[in-house]
Design an enzyme around this catalytic site. Structure first.
Site, PDB file in Angstrom:
ATOM      1  CD  GLN A   1       6.505 -13.409  -5.770  1.00  0.00           C
ATOM      2  OE1 GLN A   1       6.328 -14.164  -4.816  1.00  0.00           O
ATOM      3  NE2 GLN A   1       6.235 -13.777  -7.019  1.00  0.00           N
TER       4      GLN A   1
ATOM      5  CB  THR B 140      -0.737   4.514  -7.660  1.00  0.00           C
ATOM      6  OG1 THR B 140      -1.522   3.789  -6.725  1.00  0.00           O
ATOM      7  CG2 THR B 140      -1.539   5.661  -8.210  1.00  0.00           C
TER       8      THR B 140
ATOM      9  CD  GLU C 184      -3.007  -1.310   1.357  1.00  0.00           C
ATOM     10  OE1 GLU C 184      -3.675  -0.291   1.478  1.00  0.00           O
ATOM     11  OE2 GLU C 184      -3.466  -2.404   1.017  1.00  0.00           O
TER      12      GLU C 184
END
Lengths: 379, 380
Positions: free
Chosen positions: A222, A53, A48
């Site tokens: 991963q 993005t 995150e």
């Protein structure tokens, strides 16, 4: 005689095999040469932190972007993000109404509780329905419930995704009959990366000739022991490390007792110490600056153990810069501490980024491009 | 409904009781197993294998990869080797002539493992793309000389660390993965037949790094993991591990069945190799290096293999050493890392030819080497 001719045919077979082997050698050499000019970049960072993005922005900025089919493929993802958001908020309100001292403000009205149960149930399903007018009405009603709004203010303790508000504000559009996600929708959409993805691009405009070619790898998919595969990336030109600086008051998704910023600090330290990156340049993105900017006005930086010696100055714009510089300095210190003395001269650059801000990302990659060119010409 | 705090308390108590039981088990084992292979062999008057430096010599260096070599596998019949490298390629070699017969450029260059099919007609590989790709070596190559992938096995949620075909079955393959599971695949359909671990409570609790199928009973296989355990699985019963083997104090990078199928060997980040008994679960022997005099970091064991008889254990280390251990007397009889023409980097993989007459090692120095037994030791 016959043995002679046999040996002759054998050696002929042998010659063919040798020729084939030499041919393979030539091909490998050619392929290696063709790849040599490509700068390889590895995107790392905690979960995150905005890696995906950045990846999507590059596709939008320096490639052809997303065609309609690709955009459409995000519809179900975006709808799932809405269900996830509403479930987190609903479950969050239920828990807060039990444990908090001023718990009454988290109590959802009975009617809306029914809606909450229904929508939470949808999120758990594999074959969830796409949003329609009716469902949107439910989502909206729940979202507007005062208890849910109170819960939303506590988003940082609930693992609420950053896209929550954006999608809630655009609900009607998301459920329209011929809905095609916009670029912005796609940037906000959250999908967990699987495996490893790569993208090749050139940050200079298409018309300019001789642009440097970059290939960026995202290994966000991963979620396991990095030590077991990080050495595959020995030889990349630079590591781009994403740190979400807005997460200084948030806990890890996997371990709710661990501060996300501390996790990022440990990961950055570990990456810097890897033998396979001894000669690798480091580019640090202090990402999610937009959220950081807003949060710093409400939540003191010192809630994070790493920043506990932070002294705020005056509120306002000045404070944001002050806090940002403080965080930046902490990362710089860590860089010099964790790099071996003979390696401190590897290129190290820090950029303030908001992965959602297209212009800023574009500018950042142009700066990176210039810096990489300079360092290459310097050597 | 129990609160989170209550659940955490219960969990902590359960963990403590598991640990104490495990400790009791360990003590009990120690009591029952009053010796190890080495001491027993010595009381039986066994003498160590003696090895001259010329008994095992490097006869070929396979050059061609432009990146670190990560994995290798021999064909069961022909003397062919497939190798996987960080350069994003598989190369198929003729070990007798050093000729390259195939070079396959991979779509995902981050390859970590490769394997030959039992008939030698296709190769499998896997890596960071979390998939296992199959290539038929007889497929027509395209203009650039590349062989198209014939099947991609997808379903793992983490890197594929190792893959192995079930002996004599072209259509069955087992993979191990960073997602903590192993999977048995039907190569023809690309379907998962069984998943070992994951949801089930007796599975590995961290990345699975290697696996070895029992060559005498091909229904059984063992897997080694970052959770420092080895687990034994029965292909027919995926729901639970048959047994868990404790002992190592670090990631288990390599696991191999002993030729008789009754024991297996392991190599670990704790710097040791170990030998376990499949049925009793006893740790029969630890093969540990002398501590380094210069106090360098302890080299880790990256890969192991047994000789045909099982008397020798080959172990590759992260510092470039490659030890030949006497399995019975736990002595190092030879270090290939000290021989002429040895590798100049970490030994990442090794394997014996099926007839046992040659050893192949792969290294981060980009090369593979073939070591042949000479003199009176054609096969050990």
């Amino acid at each position: 005689g016959s043995s002679c001719s046999r040996s002759h045919s054998l050696s002929e077979a042998e010659t063919t095999k040798n020729a084939k082997s030499a041919d393979i050698d030539r091909r490998i050499l050619q392929e290696t040469k063709a790849e040599q000019h490509i700068h390889k970049l590895l995107l790392l960072g905690a979960g995150e932190s905005g890696k995906s993005t950045i990846f999507k922005q590059i596709k939008l900025l320096f490639q052809t972007g997303f065609d309609e089919a690709e955009l459409r493929s995000y519809t179900s993802v975006i709808h799932a993000n809405v269900y996830q958001t509403i479930k987190i908020l609903y479950e969050g309100a239920k828990e807060l109404s039990q444990v908090e001292s001023d718990s009454s403000k988290y109590v959802i009205s009975p009617d809306n509780q029914e809606i909450g149960e229904k929508l939470s149930d949808i999120d758990g399903r594999l074959d969830y329905p796409l949003l329609n007018k009716e469902l949107v009405l439910d989502v909206k009603r729940l979202w507007q419930d005062p208890a849910i709004q109170e819960t939303y203010l506590r988003g940082s303790i609930l693992q609420l995704p950053d896209c929550a508000q954006y999608f809630m504000e655009n609900l009607d559009r998301l459920a329209e009959a011929g809905y095609v996600p916009t670029k912005e929708d796609v940037l906000y959409a959250r999908v967990r990366t699987n495996g490893v993805v790569q993208i090749q691009f050139s940050p200079v405009g298409e018309n300019k000739r001789g642009g440097e070619v970059y290939r960026l790898y995202d290994v966000g998919g991963q979620r396991n022991e990095r030590r077991k595969w990080i050495h595959l990336f020995e030889g990349v030109n630079a590591v781009i490390f994403c740190a979400a600086i807005s997460e200084y008051d948030q806990m890890l998704f996997e371990d709710e007792t661990k501060n996300r910023m501390m996790e990022t600090k440990e990961l950055f330290d570990w990456v810097l110490k890897q033998r396979c990156f001894e000669k690798t340049s480091f580019i640090l993105f202090l990402n999610k600056f937009d959220i950081f900017e807003k949060k710093i006005q409400k939540v003191p930086l010192s809630v994070c153990e790493w920043f506990k010696d932070y002294q705020p100055i005056a509120p306002g714009k000045q404070e944001v810069e002050h806090a940002y510089e403080f965080v930046k300095k902490k990362f710089e210190e860590l860089y010099f501490q964790s790099s071996k003395p003979d390696r401190v001269d590897r290129v190290f650059k820090i950029y303030r980024t908001t992965a959602l801000d297209q212009k800023l990302v574009k500018k950042t990659f142009k700066l990176i491009d210039e810096s990489m060119r300079r360092s290459r010409e310097g050597t | 409904m129990a609160s989170v705090a209550e659940l955490k308390e219960k969990h902590a108590a359960a963990t403590a009781s598991v640990n104490s039981l495990r400790e009791r088990l360990r003590q009990r084992r120690q009591m029952l197993l009053d010796t190890d292979v080495e001491r027993y062999s010595r009381t039986q008057g066994r003498t160590p294998v003696s090895f001259n430096p010329t008994d095992l010599v490097c006869c070929r260096t396979l050059q061609g990869h432009s990146g670190k070599v990560y994995s290798l596998d021999w064909t069961p019949e022909k003397n062919w080797i497939v190798s996987a490298s960080q350069d994003g390629r598989l190369i198929v070699w003729n070990a007798l002539t050093s000729q390259k017969t195939h070079a396959i450029k991979l779509h995902c260059p981050w390859v970590m493992t490769c394997a030959f099919a039992p008939n030698g007609q296709s190769v499998a590989c896997g890596g960071l793309d979390s998939a296992c790709s199959i290539f038929n070596l007889n497929s027509q190559a395209d203009r650039d000389g590349n062989i198209p992938v014939s099947r991609i096995l997808t379903g793992h949620k983490g890197y594929v660390s190792s893959c192995q075909y079930v002996p004599d079955q072209e259509t069955r393959l087992i993979t191990s993965s960073g997602d903590q599971t192993c999977v048995l695949w039907d190569v023809t359909t690309g379907q998962r037949i069984s998943i070992f671990g994951g949801e089930f409570p007796s599975g590995h609790t961290a990345d699975v790094l290697s696996l070895s199928i029992n060559s005498s009973i091909s229904n059984m296989f063992v897997s080694g993991s970052c959770d420092a355990t080895v687990r034994l699985w029965d292909i027919r019963i995926a729901s639970r591990a048959v047994r868990t083997y404790h002992g190592h104090e670090g990631d288990i990078n390599s696991v191999k069945f002993f030729p008789d199928g009754q024991r297996f060997g392991t190599g670990s980040d704790d710097g040791t190799c170990r030998l376990f008994d499949v049925r009793t679960g006893h740790q029969l022997q630890v093969y540990s290096r002398e501590p380094d005099r210069n106090d360098n970091e302890l080299p880790t064991v990256t890969s192991i293999a047994f000789s045909i008889s099982g008397r020798l254990l080959f172990a590759g280390y992260s510092n470039g050493d490659c030890y030949v251990w006497d399995t019975l007397l736990a002595e190092v009889v030879l270090n290939l890392g000290n021989l002429q023409n040895s590798h100049e980097g970490r030994i990442s993989c090794l394997g014996l030819s099926s007839d046992g007459s040659a050893l192949c090692t792969g290294s981060w120095d980009k090369n593979l080497k073939i070591w042949a037994f000479s003199g009176h030791r054609k096969i050990v």
